[in-house]
Design an enzyme around this catalytic site. Structure first.
Site, PDB file in Angstrom:
ATOM      1  N   CYS A   1       0.293   3.676   2.691  1.00 47.31           N
ATOM      2  CA  CYS A   1       1.055   3.009   3.996  1.00 47.31           C
ATOM      3  C   CYS A   1       2.476   3.218   4.197  1.00 47.31           C
ATOM      4  O   CYS A   1       3.153   3.409   4.781  1.00 47.31           O
ATOM      5  CB  CYS A   1       1.089   1.512   3.979  1.00 47.31           C
ATOM      6  SG  CYS A   1      -0.965   0.863   4.155  1.00 47.31           S
TER       7      CYS A   1
ATOM      8  N   CYS B   1       0.918  -1.411   0.102  1.00 46.39           N
ATOM      9  CA  CYS B   1      -0.075   0.353  -0.104  1.00 46.39           C
ATOM     10  C   CYS B   1       1.230   1.133  -0.089  1.00 46.39           C
ATOM     11  O   CYS B   1       1.889   2.083   1.247  1.00 46.39           O
ATOM     12  CB  CYS B   1      -0.589  -0.309   2.069  1.00 46.39           C
ATOM     13  SG  CYS B   1      -1.672   1.327   1.625  1.00 46.39           S
TER      14      CYS B   1
END
Length: 141
Positions: A61, A58
């Site tokens: 993230c 991600c």
């Protein structure tokens, strides 16, 4: 703002680019037993837990991980945890993680706040509010 949705199980991405989700005072949770131990210890110590449910694939993230680590160093009165949604799928499902990153703020094992997405100002604001409210640590005066 800045969130990844669940990756399908059959995505074959061999280009693993490990990102440092641990560091500072962030503790990586790799088992459900470890999760329970961290929550129990935080409750016993009167501390609030900030749990970051994220994934290595991600982008948002990875972007917010260094900031999360920085916050953990600035606020040692809180317990900062990092949970990989792909490693702990059952735990992630039980917390109804629909997008990453998702941050939960827990006191006595119960949710007191939540933030979905890599929103640095909002994450900072929520952590500051918890610290200012005395949620970081209960000290006897």
């Amino acid at each position: 703002m800045g969130g990844c949705f669940a990756k399908s199980q059959n995505d074959d991405d061999d280009s693993e680019h490990p990102i440092e989700f641990a560091g500072g005072n962030v503790q990586v949770v790799s088992t459900e037993e470890s999760w329970k131990e961290h929550l129990a210890e935080a409750s016993k110590d009167g501390k609030t837990v900030v749990a970051n449910f994220s994934a290595t694939w991600c982008g948002p993230c990875r972007m917010i991980a260094p900031f999360y680590t920085e916050l953990s160093e600035k606020h040692p009165s809180l317990v900062f945890l990092s949970i990989d949604v792909d490693e702990l799928t059952e735990l992630s499902t039980s917390w109804e993680i629909k997008a990453t990153p998702t941050f939960f703020f827990l006191r006595d094992g119960k949710q007191v706040d939540k933030l979905v997405g890599a929103n640095k100002p909002e994450l900072q604001k929520k952590i500051t509010a918890i610290v200012d409210s005395g949620g970081g640590h209960c000290e006897e005066k």
